[in-house]
Write an enzyme that holds these catalytic residues in place. Sequence first.
Site, PDB file in Angstrom:
ATOM      1  N   LYS A 219       0.815  -1.223   0.000  1.00 53.16           N
ATOM      2  CA  LYS A 219       0.000   0.000   0.000  1.00 53.16           C
ATOM      3  C   LYS A 219       0.848   1.272   0.000  1.00 53.16           C
ATOM      4  CE  LYS A 219      -4.170  -1.824   0.507  1.00 53.16           C
ATOM      5  NZ  LYS A 219      -3.999  -3.122   1.189  1.00 53.16           N
TER       6      LYS A 219
ATOM      7  N   GLU B  58      -3.309   8.380   7.044  1.00 52.11           N
ATOM      8  CA  GLU B  58      -3.846   9.370   6.103  1.00 52.11           C
ATOM      9  C   GLU B  58      -5.167   9.909   6.620  1.00 52.11           C
ATOM     10  OE1 GLU B  58      -4.008   6.915   2.549  1.00 52.11           O
ATOM     11  OE2 GLU B  58      -6.053   6.267   3.000  1.00 52.11           O
TER      12      GLU B  58
ATOM     13  N   GLU C 188      -8.942   1.134  -7.490  1.00 50.39           N
ATOM     14  CA  GLU C 188      -9.972   1.460  -6.490  1.00 50.39           C
ATOM     15  C   GLU C 188      -9.816   2.888  -6.004  1.00 50.39           C
ATOM     16  OE1 GLU C 188     -10.304  -2.713  -4.035  1.00 50.39           O
ATOM     17  OE2 GLU C 188     -10.240  -0.840  -2.914  1.00 50.39           O
TER      18      GLU C 188
ATOM     19  N   GLU D  88      -6.187   1.623  -3.845  1.00 51.83           N
ATOM     20  CA  GLU D  88      -5.255   0.553  -4.205  1.00 51.83           C
ATOM     21  C   GLU D  88      -5.582   0.049  -5.601  1.00 51.83           C
ATOM     22  OE1 GLU D  88      -6.678  -3.331  -2.009  1.00 51.83           O
ATOM     23  OE2 GLU D  88      -6.877  -1.631  -0.658  1.00 51.83           O
TER      24      GLU D  88
ATOM     25  N   ASN E 188      -6.067  -3.460  -7.779  1.00 54.67           N
ATOM     26  CA  ASN E 188      -6.190  -4.911  -7.744  1.00 54.67           C
ATOM     27  C   ASN E 188      -5.724  -5.468  -9.074  1.00 54.67           C
ATOM     28  OD1 ASN E 188      -7.391  -4.889  -5.133  1.00 54.67           O
ATOM     29  ND2 ASN E 188      -9.256  -4.156  -6.110  1.00 54.67           N
TER      30      ASN E 188
ATOM     31  N   PHE F 185     -25.019 -13.741   9.598  1.00 58.77           N
ATOM     32  CA  PHE F 185     -24.393 -14.152   8.342  1.00 58.77           C
ATOM     33  C   PHE F 185     -23.407 -15.301   8.492  1.00 58.77           C
ATOM     34  CE2 PHE F 185     -25.977  -9.881   7.908  1.00 58.77           C
ATOM     35  CZ  PHE F 185     -26.619  -9.904   6.681  1.00 58.77           C
TER      36      PHE F 185
HETATM   37  C1  MV4 Z   1     -10.313   4.404   3.726  1.00 60.37           C
HETATM   38  C2  MV4 Z   1     -11.587   4.819   4.143  1.00 60.37           C
HETATM   39  C3  MV4 Z   1     -11.748   6.137   4.490  1.00 60.37           C
HETATM   40  N1  MV4 Z   1     -10.697   6.981   4.437  1.00 60.37           N
HETATM   41  N2  MV4 Z   1      -9.307   5.284   3.689  1.00 60.37           N
HETATM   42  C4  MV4 Z   1     -11.265  -0.264   3.511  1.00 60.37           C
HETATM   43  C5  MV4 Z   1     -10.490  -1.381   2.888  1.00 60.37           C
HETATM   44  C6  MV4 Z   1      -9.304  -0.789   2.242  1.00 60.37           C
HETATM   45  N3  MV4 Z   1      -9.232  -1.212   0.876  1.00 60.37           N
HETATM   46  C7  MV4 Z   1      -9.466   0.684   2.368  1.00 60.37           C
HETATM   47  N4  MV4 Z   1     -10.661   0.948   3.107  1.00 60.37           N
HETATM   48  C8  MV4 Z   1     -11.042   2.207   3.439  1.00 60.37           C
HETATM   49  N5  MV4 Z   1     -10.064   3.149   3.387  1.00 60.37           N
HETATM   50  C9  MV4 Z   1      -9.512   6.539   4.047  1.00 60.37           C
HETATM   51  N6  MV4 Z   1      -8.490   7.386   4.023  1.00 60.37           N
HETATM   52  C10 MV4 Z   1     -12.614   3.880   4.178  1.00 60.37           C
HETATM   53  C11 MV4 Z   1     -12.338   2.571   3.839  1.00 60.37           C
HETATM   54  C12 MV4 Z   1     -13.444   1.674   3.918  1.00 60.37           C
HETATM   55  C13 MV4 Z   1     -13.934   1.027   2.790  1.00 60.37           C
HETATM   56  C14 MV4 Z   1     -13.367   1.197   1.539  1.00 60.37           C
HETATM   57  C15 MV4 Z   1     -13.848   0.528   0.446  1.00 60.37           C
HETATM   58  C16 MV4 Z   1     -14.933  -0.334   0.594  1.00 60.37           C
HETATM   59  C17 MV4 Z   1     -15.491  -0.519   1.810  1.00 60.37           C
HETATM   60  C18 MV4 Z   1     -15.005   0.153   2.925  1.00 60.37           C
HETATM   61  C19 MV4 Z   1     -15.609  -0.052   4.163  1.00 60.37           C
HETATM   62  C20 MV4 Z   1     -15.130   0.580   5.249  1.00 60.37           C
HETATM   63  C21 MV4 Z   1     -14.040   1.444   5.137  1.00 60.37           C
END
Ligand code: MV4
Length: 660
Positions: A116, A200, A275, A288, A290, A348
């Site tokens: 990351k 962040e 994403e 990120e 994928n 679930f």
């Molecule tokens: C975040 C965020 C809010 N702010 N980053 C969750 C998994 C990982 N791929 C990154 N994620 C998140 N990063 C910042 N700076 C909120 C999430 C997040 C989220 C992101 C994508 C899909 C579902 C999520 C569920 C909760 C939090």
Amino acid sequence: MFRKILIANRGEIACRVIRTCRRLGIATVAVHSEADERALHVRMADEAVAIGGAAAADSYLVAERIIAAARDTGAEAVHPGYGFLSEKADFARRLEAAGIAFIGPGADAIAAMGDKIESKKLAHAAGVSTVPGHLDVIADEAEAVRIASAIGYPVMIKASAGGGGKGMRIARSDAEAEEGFRSARSEARSSFADDRVFIEKYVEEPRHIEIQVLADAHGNVVHLGERECSIQRRHQKVIEEAPSPFLDEATRQAMGAQAVALAQAVGYRSAGTVEFIVDKDRNFYFLEMNTRLQVEHPVTEAVTGLDLVEEMIRGAAGETLRIRQEDVRMTGWALEARVYAEDPYRSFLPSIGRVVRYRPPVGEGIRVDTGIYEGAEISVHYDPMIAKLVAFGPDRATATDRLLTALDAYEIGGVTHNVGFLSAVLARQRFRDGRLTTNYIAEEFPGGFAGAELSPTVRRHLAAVAAFLQSVAAARDGAVSGQLPGRRHVAATDWRVVDGDAENAASVRLDEAGGTVALDGAALRIDADWQPGQSLFRGTVGGQAMTVQVARERMGWRLSHGGVVLGLRVLAPRVAELARLMPVKAAADMSRFLLSPMPGLLSQVLVQEGQDVKDGDPLAVVEAMKMENILRAVRDGRIARVHAEAGASLSVDQKILEFE
Ligand code: MV4
């Protein structure tokens, strides 16, 4: 072009890859574990190779067995699907070294995007918008607090090796930053053997929107628009769609251009997904990349008309991309619902077992990707997904209606499933309005799922359907048996529909096209050609299309529709009168028992007969889904009996202990 491809995966994605290979005239090799000998992907492939034990770590994750299987069968390329080895740079490298093509990106691109911190730096350097924050590893608690307050609360603390929410913490104060840093780091260390974390800005009310990219080995990259994946539960996506109801054309173009820039910067080839997290003002930030085909790729295929697996295969064979950016046309709307063998009423929990009945829906704009068939087994070893149900239509409302109808028609028996929950998620006005964030499910179903809502109109329509079914069935019963010679059978027309404590008088007139049901005097026209024995009622009720799953019960019908299961008794008026006089059987009092909340292994019984226990004392440990669940006393009491011993295999609601 390749003549033979090995698919290093199982389930629906293996079947989906095989289907495209078949269309392209490419022979296929399946690999399978001991648990998957009878799996659909094995049946579908031209050849199959057993590669080891049921646990993924003994089969689908063992690179050398898969490479050996490819070599032994003469496969020239390997498609990894998603999960398993799909994002292991080392696997891609070893395949290439063995002279076998990896149908995916280059190993270096996989590696660069796997971290990351590194991928965020790379994205930033490529001009991609990233979340404001600190791009380096945080050394200790003091530094974490200093950087967090410099960024400004709320912040998010993330593991560099993270994914799926592991090693991730939100902090809204110095104290939370200190604690969040500590716990994120220790979780990262134990989960990924890599304890680097970074910080962040936390994006509030986030939406998860991702861009599909497609690249060839000659430097050409296009994007195929976005998918909105905000509807998720604990980092598991539930509903995905394309396009996003939230993006305007300018934002879409900007996100697409940045995704292409990132892919170019890492020399990407094959299909990949960038994403983004999007805030309420449509500011978007890279999260990120994928480096694989994603579960939800069919919604992109539906709106672009492309076959992403075909494009991946052609790209891996060295072909140049057949489309330029200006050729990419998006039409219509597509939604995907992930159908799982899990129990939405029991937080679930996966539901394991044989699928004794399986009738997927068919219909205009409906696509079902599955690895299941009637008689197949859902095992504890893998993800309990039953299918991806995709609905396409000219616009979002049509696609949503088609998806809801398909869910109503989806027949799954033998395992508990989430079809009713999916209906409930889609049926909310908030979903219709497209007001989606990653908090949607938590906010709309606080405290979990407790059944869908049933409007008074739908309830009334279901009562009419029950009366109609009863009349058709009674007419048939009268026509086939029990006739006295010389006596004409007179079909009953007057019924009482009993719905809990409520009772409706129904008078039914049948005709060729269906019938008319007068419910408490108000007539409802039913058009349906339902026949006794059919488990699906499809028709219109009061002018509205309705699909209902129906099962005849002793005194009536069990109807499933829109995520609601309704038991309705349909009785002759005199029978209803007498039924009112019948005593109601009281439900057994089970509060004296400790019941197993889930199927699993009873690993420990911590109390003995005659022992006094206090509120909160641990009583037993049940192992399920690789977790130890400690069952505790909910009040003071004494153990009267122990019903199950340590080592026992428990089913749901099986008695473990009895209190005095
Ligand atoms: C975040 C965020 C809010 N702010 N980053 C969750 C998994 C990982 N791929 C990154 N994620 C998140 N990063 C910042 N700076 C909120 C999430 C997040 C989220 C992101 C994508 C899909 C579902 C999520 C569920 C909760 C939090």
